[in-house]
Design an enzyme around this catalytic site. Structure first.
Site, PDB file in Angstrom:
ATOM      1  N   GLY A 185      -6.403  26.570  58.353  1.00 35.44           N
ATOM      2  CA  GLY A 185      -7.065  27.050  59.696  1.00 35.44           C
ATOM      3  C   GLY A 185      -6.100  26.406  60.916  1.00 35.44           C
ATOM      4  N   GLY A 225      10.805  32.670  69.930  1.00 37.87           N
ATOM      5  CA  GLY A 225      10.715  33.398  71.440  1.00 37.87           C
ATOM      6  C   GLY A 225      10.431  34.826  71.188  1.00 37.87           C
ATOM      7  N   ASP A 247       4.485  31.797  65.162  1.00 37.29           N
ATOM      8  CA  ASP A 247       4.633  32.501  66.090  1.00 37.29           C
ATOM      9  C   ASP A 247       3.770  33.788  66.642  1.00 37.29           C
ATOM     10  OD1 ASP A 247       6.896  31.075  66.416  1.00 37.29           O
ATOM     11  OD2 ASP A 247       8.300  32.345  65.311  1.00 37.29           O
ATOM     12  N   ASN A 251      17.085  35.913  68.168  1.00 46.09           N
ATOM     13  CA  ASN A 251      17.664  35.462  66.866  1.00 46.09           C
ATOM     14  C   ASN A 251      18.133  36.700  66.079  1.00 46.09           C
ATOM     15  OD1 ASN A 251      18.273  32.595  67.364  1.00 46.09           O
ATOM     16  ND2 ASN A 251      16.668  31.895  66.015  1.00 46.09           N
ATOM     17  N   ILE A 252      19.179  36.617  65.426  1.00 44.72           N
ATOM     18  CA  ILE A 252      19.597  37.583  64.101  1.00 44.72           C
ATOM     19  C   ILE A 252      18.965  36.740  63.165  1.00 44.72           C
ATOM     20  CG2 ILE A 252      20.871  38.884  62.492  1.00 44.72           C
ATOM     21  CD1 ILE A 252      22.833  38.819  65.398  1.00 44.72           C
ATOM     22  N   GLU A 290      13.479  26.245  71.579  1.00 49.11           N
ATOM     23  CA  GLU A 290      14.873  27.095  71.031  1.00 49.11           C
ATOM     24  C   GLU A 290      15.780  27.529  72.197  1.00 49.11           C
ATOM     25  OE1 GLU A 290      13.905  29.875  68.004  1.00 49.11           O
ATOM     26  OE2 GLU A 290      13.840  28.503  66.545  1.00 49.11           O
ATOM     27  N   GLY A 321       9.920  39.328  56.285  1.00 53.32           N
ATOM     28  CA  GLY A 321      10.334  39.183  57.701  1.00 53.32           C
ATOM     29  C   GLY A 321       9.441  38.638  58.874  1.00 53.32           C
TER      30      GLY A 321
HETATM   31  O1  RIB Z   1       9.327  30.640  63.636  1.00 53.33           O
HETATM   32  C1  RIB Z   1      10.282  31.596  62.690  1.00 53.33           C
HETATM   33  C2  RIB Z   1      11.642  31.724  63.668  1.00 53.33           C
HETATM   34  O2  RIB Z   1      12.225  30.400  63.657  1.00 53.33           O
HETATM   35  C3  RIB Z   1      12.573  32.540  62.546  1.00 53.33           C
HETATM   36  O3  RIB Z   1      12.399  34.014  63.113  1.00 53.33           O
HETATM   37  C4  RIB Z   1      13.954  32.109  62.917  1.00 53.33           C
HETATM   38  O4  RIB Z   1      14.646  32.759  63.892  1.00 53.33           O
HETATM   39  C5  RIB Z   1      13.732  30.645  63.949  1.00 53.33           C
HETATM   40  O5  RIB Z   1      13.770  30.683  65.169  1.00 53.33           O
END
Ligand code: RIB
Length: 289
Positions: free
Chosen positions: A206, A40, A234, A10-11, A136, A269
């Site tokens: 946690g 991802g 992530d 994604n952007i 996604e 970010g």
């Molecule tokens: O988990 C965070 C992500 O969720 C972001 O970077 C955004 O693009 C969404 O996919």
């Protein structure tokens, strides 16, 4: 071994806001920035920065070369990302002063990935490799089935949560990762958690690895001052699977994942905030962990 990741790219359009908008409210943002994101892509960057060999399987649209260049710079193999005519996925992310966020995604090319594209990419995979999946992209079920048939570890992040999506892959999953809200939704729907290894992440409280074979493993979070929690989960998952892939035991892998996500939330970010392995090692040493 290698990690293959069928994942969104994604952007991220990030707005710093005085508070998360209420229904019907028009809000003026305090700042704006744009960067690489997608659950991802974030997981791929985390895995690569943690030292694993990571091959991203995905799709982008016109004008997205800068995203792929960033992923490559972070060490991700983007050779299995297909260029399509669909727009690249994007996310509108509001971040408040407490570092909480709310996210709206437009899937675009991420939902145009086919089973055939995944099959070509996974032809290189061997038993013992790992497949990461999140909710996604398209082709999750095909990817999970192919990976399991090849003897791969299949790690599924149930985010954004969708019960039908979880059910479609569950028979092939080795490790299911959810935040506590997602775990509660799954428990409510099924009456219990599924009989596979599960990791439940609880942000500052946690994370817990629950397995039918051993005692539950709890890993506390490291105390930090967060500025932006986008992509923290992530980072945890990508770092964890990289550590397992590199041969660390579950406890050491969870500790490195907790450290990486603690560092990540101290920076603005998503992908750009993910630390390199050396930073994680230094952080752990400074904590005496
Ligand atoms: O988990 C965070 C992500 O969720 C972001 O970077 C955004 O693009 C969404 O996919």
């Amino acid at each position: 071994m290698a990690i293959f990741n069928l994942g969104s790219i994604n952007i991220d359009l990030v707005y710093q806001v005085p508070h998360l908008p209420k229904p019907g409210e028009t809000l003026s943002a305090l700042a704006f920035s744009q960067g690489l994101g997608g659950k991802g892509a974030n997981q791929s960057v985390a895995a690569a920065r943690a030292g694993a060999s990571c091959i991203h399987i995905g799709a982008t649209g016109p004008g997205s070369e800068w995203l792929l260049a960033l992923m490559s710079d972070y060490g991700v193999d983007t050779g299995s990302v297909t260029q399509l005519d669909e727009p690249t996925g994007h996310a509108v992310i509001n971040v408040d002063p407490e570092a909480e966020n709310s996210i709206v995604i437009y899937p675009g090319a991420n939902r145009q990935i086919t089973g055939a594209m995944v099959e070509v990419a996974l032809a290189r995979a061997v038993a013992g490799d790992s497949l990461l999946l999140q909710n996604e992209t398209s082709a999750q079920q095909e990817a999970a089935a192919l990976a399991r048939a090849r003897g791969m570890r299949v790690v599924y992040s149930a985010a954004p949560f969708d019960l039908a999506a979880v059910r479609s892959v569950l028979g092939h999953v080795s490790l299911l990762v959810m935040n506590e809200g997602e775990a509660a939704e799954l428990r409510a729907a099924e009456g219990q958690l599924p009989a596979v290894d599960c990791i439940i992440t609880r942000g500052a409280n946690g994370a817990e690895w629950i397995s039918a074979e051993t005692e539950p493993l709890f890993m506390p979070s490291f105390r930090v001052e967060p500025v932006d929690t986008t992509g923290a989960g992530d980072t945890f998952i990508g770092t964890l699977v990289a550590a397992l892939d590199l041969g660390l035991d579950r406890s050491s892998a969870m500790r490195r994942a907790a450290a990486a996500s603690a560092l990540q939330v101290t920076r603005p970010g998503a992908a750009q905030a993910i630390p390199a392995a050396a930073e994680v090692t230094a952080f752990l040493a400074a904590q005496g962990a």
